[in-house]
Design an enzyme around this catalytic site. Structure first.
Site, PDB file in Angstrom:
ATOM      1  N   ARG A 287     -18.333   2.034 117.531  1.00 30.57           N
ATOM      2  CA  ARG A 287     -18.612   2.134 118.966  1.00 30.57           C
ATOM      3  C   ARG A 287     -19.423   3.391 119.278  1.00 30.57           C
ATOM      4  NH1 ARG A 287     -13.649   1.659 123.116  1.00 30.57           N
ATOM      5  NH2 ARG A 287     -13.355   3.845 122.554  1.00 30.57           N
TER       6      ARG A 287
ATOM      7  N   LYS B 251     -20.000   4.639 126.016  1.00 25.90           N
ATOM      8  CA  LYS B 251     -19.009   5.653 126.382  1.00 25.90           C
ATOM      9  C   LYS B 251     -19.771   6.971 126.546  1.00 25.90           C
ATOM     10  CE  LYS B 251     -14.245   6.760 125.078  1.00 25.90           C
ATOM     11  NZ  LYS B 251     -13.652   6.692 126.397  1.00 25.90           N
TER      12      LYS B 251
ATOM     13  N   GLU C 180     -11.650  -2.774 135.204  1.00 24.51           N
ATOM     14  CA  GLU C 180     -10.725  -2.021 134.342  1.00 24.51           C
ATOM     15  C   GLU C 180     -10.196  -0.852 135.143  1.00 24.51           C
ATOM     16  OE1 GLU C 180     -12.884  -0.154 131.086  1.00 24.51           O
ATOM     17  OE2 GLU C 180     -14.631   0.186 132.349  1.00 24.51           O
TER      18      GLU C 180
HETATM   19  N1  PXG Z   1     -11.885   1.928 129.746  1.00 23.34           N
HETATM   20  C1  PXG Z   1     -12.430   3.152 129.881  1.00 23.34           C
HETATM   21  C2  PXG Z   1     -13.377   3.401 130.977  1.00 23.34           C
HETATM   22  C3  PXG Z   1     -12.103   4.167 128.968  1.00 23.34           C
HETATM   23  O1  PXG Z   1     -12.637   5.372 129.075  1.00 23.34           O
HETATM   24  C4  PXG Z   1     -10.615   2.599 127.856  1.00 23.34           C
HETATM   25  C5  PXG Z   1     -11.017   1.638 128.765  1.00 23.34           C
HETATM   26  C6  PXG Z   1      -9.685   2.207 126.737  1.00 23.34           C
HETATM   27  O2  PXG Z   1     -10.417   2.129 125.510  1.00 23.34           O
HETATM   28  P1  PXG Z   1      -9.758   2.428 124.101  1.00 23.34           P
HETATM   29  O3  PXG Z   1     -10.854   2.224 123.141  1.00 23.34           O
HETATM   30  O4  PXG Z   1      -9.261   3.852 124.120  1.00 23.34           O
HETATM   31  O5  PXG Z   1      -8.658   1.463 123.947  1.00 23.34           O
HETATM   32  C7  PXG Z   1     -11.169   3.892 127.946  1.00 23.34           C
HETATM   33  C8  PXG Z   1     -10.800   4.946 126.941  1.00 23.34           C
HETATM   34  C9  PXG Z   1      -9.164  10.744 127.943  1.00 23.34           C
HETATM   35  C10 PXG Z   1      -9.346   9.512 127.137  1.00 23.34           C
HETATM   36  O6  PXG Z   1      -9.181  11.819 127.359  1.00 23.34           O
HETATM   37  C11 PXG Z   1      -9.967   8.419 127.680  1.00 23.34           C
HETATM   38  C12 PXG Z   1     -10.140   7.287 126.927  1.00 23.34           C
HETATM   39  C13 PXG Z   1      -9.678   7.249 125.670  1.00 23.34           C
HETATM   40  C14 PXG Z   1      -9.051   8.359 125.132  1.00 23.34           C
HETATM   41  C15 PXG Z   1      -8.877   9.499 125.881  1.00 23.34           C
HETATM   42  O7  PXG Z   1      -9.021  10.653 129.170  1.00 23.34           O
HETATM   43  N2  PXG Z   1     -10.751   6.232 127.507  1.00 23.34           N
END
Ligand code: PXG
Length: 285
Positions: A52, A151, A184
């Site tokens: 990713r 991201k 989301e």
């Molecule tokens: N949607 C968004 C917009 C995200 O930023 C997810 C879904 C979940 O994705 P994953 O791949 O983690 O299952 C995210 C992930 C933080 C932090 O520090 C944020 C995320 C992941 C880890 C830490 O706030 N966002």
């Protein structure tokens, strides 16, 4: 012991880990990142996070000047150097320092940064009793403006949603897309359960293709649940039997109230609990 930060192949003490104020990552949010988790010394879904990361970078025309395998090794090294067994990893690449203009052309030194630290988890109470969320008025970025699958270092869209949640006393907020459909949450994907069927917005809704989301879909299918990736409205959320969020930090977090509507019986549902137990078993295996 001071935290050691990896930058472009070198480890620096936290106070000496610095990048230029001319870096386009700072000036424009020009760059991409990943958030990963280590369980018992193993990085969870490392390959998926690496893929990713490189795809996010490719999408914004940013070449990652290091091989995937080498970067994966650097992540493990940074965890080991900081004696972190259960923790969090932030992987970042910035466009590098350039001029005070949008053109990325003068930026020739992308900064690759790895921070490994302890993870701040949701309180246990959220898992036991479930969370309440609200719908933010801020919609998710239009996919034709900036695709949510990237991201990117510019998380202002999500931050504005998060602020609305916080102002309403909620730890997360639901974000809709440009069509008014469920997209989301600000840092988590969303799932519903209705009559035993699990549903979640499809990636076309303009969401991050969450790695926890993919894992949960896989576990659910293996368990024998029907899973549907489809268009969902706020109404679908309000009348669902169960609702939960998925994310690297949250894992699987039950939602029991949305915009003042009680979801199901108002306590974490049995499908949510079943999937979380199976997710726990997987990350610890
Ligand atoms: N949607 C968004 C917009 C995200 O930023 C997810 C879904 C979940 O994705 P994953 O791949 O983690 O299952 C995210 C992930 C933080 C932090 O520090 C944020 C995320 C992941 C880890 C830490 O706030 N966002």
């Amino acid at each position: 012991m001071a935290l050691k930060i990896w930058i472009n192949g070198e480890l620096f003490d936290k106070e000496n880990a610095k990048i230029s104020v001319f870096d386009h990552g700072l000036l424009y949010g020009d760059g991409v990142f990943e958030g990963l988790r280590s369980y018992s010394g193993n990085v969870f879904k490392l390959d998926e996070h690496m893929d990713r990361f490189y795809e996010s970078a490719a999408s914004i025309l940013l070449n990652v000047p290091i091989e995937k395998a080498e970067l994966a090794k650097a992540i493990k090294l940074t965890l080991a150097e900081n004696n972190i067994v259960d923790g969090y990893v932030r992987l970042i690449i910035t466009r590098g320092s350039g001029t005070l203009g949008l053109d990325p052309e003068p930026c020739s030194n992308p900064q690759i940064i790895i921070i490994a630290d302890k993870i701040k988890l949701y309180p246990q109470e959220f898992y036991d009793n479930g969370l309440e969320i609200i719908t933010a008025s801020t919609i998710r970025n239009h996919p034709n403006a900036l695709n949510s699958r990237v991201k990117s270092l510019n998380y202002l869209n999500n931050i504005m949603g998060k602020v609305e949640g916080t102002q309403a006393g909620c730890a997360e907020a639901l974000m809709l897309n440009h069509n008014g459909d469920v997209a989301e949450c600000t840092a988590d994907n969303i799932f519903l359960v209705k009559n035993g069927v699990i549903s979640t917005p499809s990636v076309d809704a303009g969401i991050l293709a969450g790695i926890t989301r993919d894992t949960v879909i896989e576990i659910a299918k293996e368990t024998g649940y029907a899973v549907s990736e489809c268009t969902l409205s706020r109404h679908d959320v309000y009348v669902s039997d169960e609702c939960f969020l998925t994310g690297t930090a949250a894992e699987i977090a039950p939602i029991v109230k949305v915009d003042q509507r009680v979801i199901g019986t108002g306590i974490p549902g049995k499908v949510t609990k079943d999937l979380h137990a199976k997710f726990h078993a997987l990350v610890r295996s």
